[in-house]
Structure formats: structure tokens, C-alpha cells
Design a protein around this motif. Sequence first.
Motif, PDB file in Angstrom:
ATOM      1  N   UNK A  53      -7.264   7.703   0.560  1.00 30.77           N
ATOM      2  CA  UNK A  53      -6.602   6.446   0.913  1.00 30.77           C
ATOM      3  C   UNK A  53      -5.575   6.620   2.039  1.00 30.77           C
ATOM      4  N   UNK A  56      -4.290   1.138   6.940  1.00 36.34           N
ATOM      5  CA  UNK A  56      -4.772   0.654   8.228  1.00 36.34           C
ATOM      6  C   UNK A  56      -4.237  -0.763   8.404  1.00 36.34           C
ATOM      7  N   UNK A  57      -3.505  -0.971   9.466  1.00 29.04           N
ATOM      8  CA  UNK A  57      -2.853  -2.262   9.710  1.00 29.04           C
ATOM      9  C   UNK A  57      -2.119  -2.778   8.464  1.00 29.04           C
ATOM     10  N   UNK A  59      -2.606  -2.177   5.295  1.00 30.10           N
ATOM     11  CA  UNK A  59      -3.315  -2.330   4.024  1.00 30.10           C
ATOM     12  C   UNK A  59      -4.016  -1.026   3.668  1.00 30.10           C
ATOM     13  N   UNK A  60      -3.924  -0.641   2.391  1.00 29.62           N
ATOM     14  CA  UNK A  60      -4.559   0.603   1.963  1.00 29.62           C
ATOM     15  C   UNK A  60      -6.069   0.497   2.152  1.00 29.62           C
ATOM     16  N   UNK A  61      -6.656   1.625   2.556  1.00 31.93           N
ATOM     17  CA  UNK A  61      -8.079   1.603   2.878  1.00 31.93           C
ATOM     18  C   UNK A  61      -8.690   2.970   2.588  1.00 31.93           C
ATOM     19  N   UNK A 112      -1.487   4.430  -2.087  1.00 29.39           N
ATOM     20  CA  UNK A 112      -1.740   3.213  -2.871  1.00 29.39           C
ATOM     21  C   UNK A 112      -0.436   2.636  -3.402  1.00 29.39           C
ATOM     22  N   UNK A 115       1.334   0.776  -0.637  1.00 25.48           N
ATOM     23  CA  UNK A 115       0.823  -0.587  -0.437  1.00 25.48           C
ATOM     24  C   UNK A 115       1.349  -1.525  -1.525  1.00 25.48           C
ATOM     25  N   UNK A 119       3.808  -4.999  -1.028  1.00 19.43           N
ATOM     26  CA  UNK A 119       3.520  -6.410  -1.350  1.00 19.43           C
ATOM     27  C   UNK A 119       4.264  -6.876  -2.602  1.00 19.43           C
ATOM     28  N   UNK A 130      -2.659  -1.955 -12.323  1.00 20.02           N
ATOM     29  CA  UNK A 130      -3.696  -2.708 -11.604  1.00 20.02           C
ATOM     30  C   UNK A 130      -3.823  -2.220 -10.159  1.00 20.02           C
ATOM     31  N   UNK A 131      -2.692  -2.049  -9.489  1.00 20.52           N
ATOM     32  CA  UNK A 131      -2.752  -1.679  -8.065  1.00 20.52           C
ATOM     33  C   UNK A 131      -3.005  -0.188  -7.840  1.00 20.52           C
ATOM     34  N   UNK A 133      -5.300   1.348  -9.676  1.00 22.76           N
ATOM     35  CA  UNK A 133      -6.565   1.594 -10.383  1.00 22.76           C
ATOM     36  C   UNK A 133      -7.636   2.198  -9.478  1.00 22.76           C
ATOM     37  N   UNK A 134      -7.430   2.186  -8.164  1.00 25.26           N
ATOM     38  CA  UNK A 134      -8.423   2.756  -7.266  1.00 25.26           C
ATOM     39  C   UNK A 134      -8.237   4.241  -7.018  1.00 25.26           C
ATOM     40  N   UNK A 135      -7.320   4.867  -7.731  1.00 27.08           N
ATOM     41  CA  UNK A 135      -7.039   6.286  -7.516  1.00 27.08           C
ATOM     42  C   UNK A 135      -7.207   7.063  -8.811  1.00 27.08           C
TER      43      UNK A 135
END
Lengths: 160, 309
Positions: A53, A56-57, A59-61, A112, A115, A119, A130-131, A133-135
Motif C-alpha cells: 500500500x 497516490x494523490x 488515497x491509499x492504493x 492505510x 489514509x 479522512x 474497517x479501514x 481491513x485491507x492489510x
Amino acid sequence: MLVNPRRITLRVNGLNHMVTVEPRESLLDVLRKQLGLTGAKKGCDMGSCGACTVMVDGKSRLSCLTLAVSVEGMDIVTVEGLSRGELDPLQEAFVRNDALQCGFCTPGQVMSAKFLLDIIPKPSVEEVKYYMSGNICRCGAYPKIIRAVLDAAGEVKRNG
Amino acid sequence: METFILVFKVLGFGDLCLYPASFEYYAPASLDEAIDLLNKHREEARVLAGGHSLIPMMKLRVLRPAYVIDLNRVKGLKYIEEKGGEIRIGALTTYYDVITSDIVKRRVPILAECASVVADPQVRNWGTIGGSLSHCDPSGDMGSSILALRAKMVAKGSSGERVIESDDWFVGSFQSALKTGEILREIVIPTPKPGSGGAYLKLERKAGDYAIAAVGVQVTLDGSGSCTYAGIGLTAVGPTNLRAKKAEQALVGRKVDDRVIEEAARAATEDCRPTDDPLRGSAEYKRAMVGVLTKRALNKALADAKRSR
């Protein structure tokens, strides 16, 4: 021999880098192999684990699923870009809370979390889960990772 | 997607390095230019939006396009606007944009609920609604909400635009109604009437996974509490996203009470066409879960509808 090589300028951590890449090369490979920025890690290389992760601009990507050619001119920030001489407060919170074991997933976790706090500056425990959860953390350091993120947000006491 | 990975591993290709085959890359500045390129290279070309489905398929060499046409430099494909009883969403609008849109939250909350359970934050930040719908994965979440809302897809090709009803969009697994040379430009959703509510409920093995099963429900109630509109879409329980037509029929024109909800949920289990999935449960289990999720989603959507009447 490069196939269909392209000369592009990548803006990484505030600096412009001219690189020659094949269109099929991922942003992750270019960051690691050409720019020597090995903070972002190659875990699954298929968009499942989150170790790669980056921002980019703003936002996590997932840099493993991003073609380097497709982010030319965009503002890319890796974990190396967070610390300027001293660690980012978020990184300090990870250290303070012992939020890692092997550390392989940590740069992705930190990005992550970055990011999330961008926000939602004061997240709840549920929002952190929740935020983040992608890791994946295969050492299972999740409770301390959650605590570190809450700590960085100054929310540890309120959320226990 | 994981089905592909599984097939690959079973076939013994698991150790292939994860590079796509070489391709030539285009980043056109306009949609017309993109369509010209697509018409020039036809089946040899693929269109790139967020890339979270396309790139993995290319890495696994399931797809080996000779040309990739990146839409991300095309201006004017990223918007959500409401005009004349319709909500129009540009194809490059990301899940993140959908989740944070006031128009979506106010008018079609089902869409925000749906987008918020797609994959993980990184994917939602960059994955697009148009990419998801064009990819036509039967496990894709967006398709079921689109069916529940009876949206229309606007496709653009070299000879102009055509409008495709959501019922005609889902042709087969990973096969949309787009013809070679066409690109999905916009999704048009009829604005739900006052007294409407929606919900998208997804059962997943773990956070960020594809659905075991998921159900999207959109309903409208009139002043007397009778159901005047019901749209139900089903995820991961058939060759495509499916519309649960019998379940919808069980609702429309009736005052919806617990008995009617039970009846609709039972009908949805007859509407779905699941097959045994080695990763996400047997057909029998998926069918049973469709019943449970339909009932829960209906209760949630109906509560919202009553509140907004």
C-alpha cells in the motif's frame, strides 16, 4: 531487452524521478527495483494482502495492481516519505505500542492508517478495523495495530 | 477471481511469476480517442479503469491483451449528478466517490451500502463502478444493486451511443452486453420515489472477500403501506448477478407484513441458481443464505421506506 519501453516521470515523496519502464511493470516493482524504495513490500502481488500500500494523490492504493505508467504525474507517497529526519507520529505510535512482530506488513499498515486518519482524524475502534481491513498481518499483531492507530489519533483512552 | 487462481494452482501453474504478458499501452485523452483505439485493435485490446480485476487476470495470464487502453486520462467520466428524475453516474466514478456522495446517501443509499462492502479500502479508493459492471463478475456486488434499482447503462461506440437496460446487461459470467468496440460511459438510475428504502447485505468469509451470497433490495411503499415497487438483485448465486423476479412479484401490490416477507424470501431461494463453490460453500448453503439475507434486507429496506414516506 525491454518491450515497448517508455520514459516516464514519477513524482515520489515530493521528488521527480525519470525512469524507463515497460507498460506491464507494476508501480511496486518500479519503486523497489528502480528507485530503491523498498518500504512498500511485495507480499501476494495480487491485491490481497495490502503490504504494497502507498498513497497516490492522497488515497491509499495497492501498488502491485497499479501500472507504473498509469500514475505518471500523480503524487505518490511511500512509507519513506512519511518520515523526514524523524518518524511520523503514526510510526512512533506503532513503535510505542509494539504494533508488529516480523514487521513485513508494517509499511502497508502505516499507509492505510495514514489514509484513515486523513479522512477520519478521531476514528472509533470499529472504524479502525474497517479501514485497516485491507492489510493482513500474518503474525496476528492486530490488537496492537488497532491500539497504535488509536494512540496516534489520541483516542486510546476514550476507546479503552 | 479466486476461482481462476485455484484453477491455475490445480493445473500446476502456481509458480509462474506475476508479470502480465507484454502489451502496448495507450492513455487517450478523450473517450472518442479511446473508442477509436478499441475499434482499431478490437479483441486484442482491453480497457483499463481501476485495474483491480483486469491486472490480476493479466498477471495470471488468463488475459493477454496486446493493447491496454487506460481510461484514467479521459476527463468527464467521474461524476454523480441528479437531474430530471434521474441520477447519472460516470463510469470512472470510484466506490469511494459513491460512498461519500450526498446524492447517493440521500436518494439511493443501497448503492453506498453496496460500495462500502466491496473488497477493501485500497480497492474502494480506486476501483470504479463502470469497471465493475463491465467486468461482469457474478460475484460483483455492484451488479445486484444496479438490478434492484433497474438502472440503465449508456454504452458508447464508434457509431454513437445506446442504452442498455440492467435486465439485458448481464449476459454471462464475465460477459456484459457491451459489444466489441464499445465502452460503458454512464449509469442512469431512476430516482426512487418518496417512501423508498434500500439495503445491500453481504455474507462473507472474512473482511474484504467476495460474497458467499449477497442480496440487494430496493422497495417503495405508498401512503397506505402497499408495496408499489420491489427490486431484488442476487450476488454470487448464479452465472451472473440475478434479479429475483418471483420474490419481487411476491411483494408488489401487497401490504408487506411478516408473512409476505417470509413468502418473498422463500421465492428468492427459488430465483437463485447457485452451484457448489469449493471456496465459499455448497449450493444448498448459498440457497439457504439467500433466504436469510433477503428477509433481513427486506426488513431493513422497509423500515427505511416507512421512515421516508
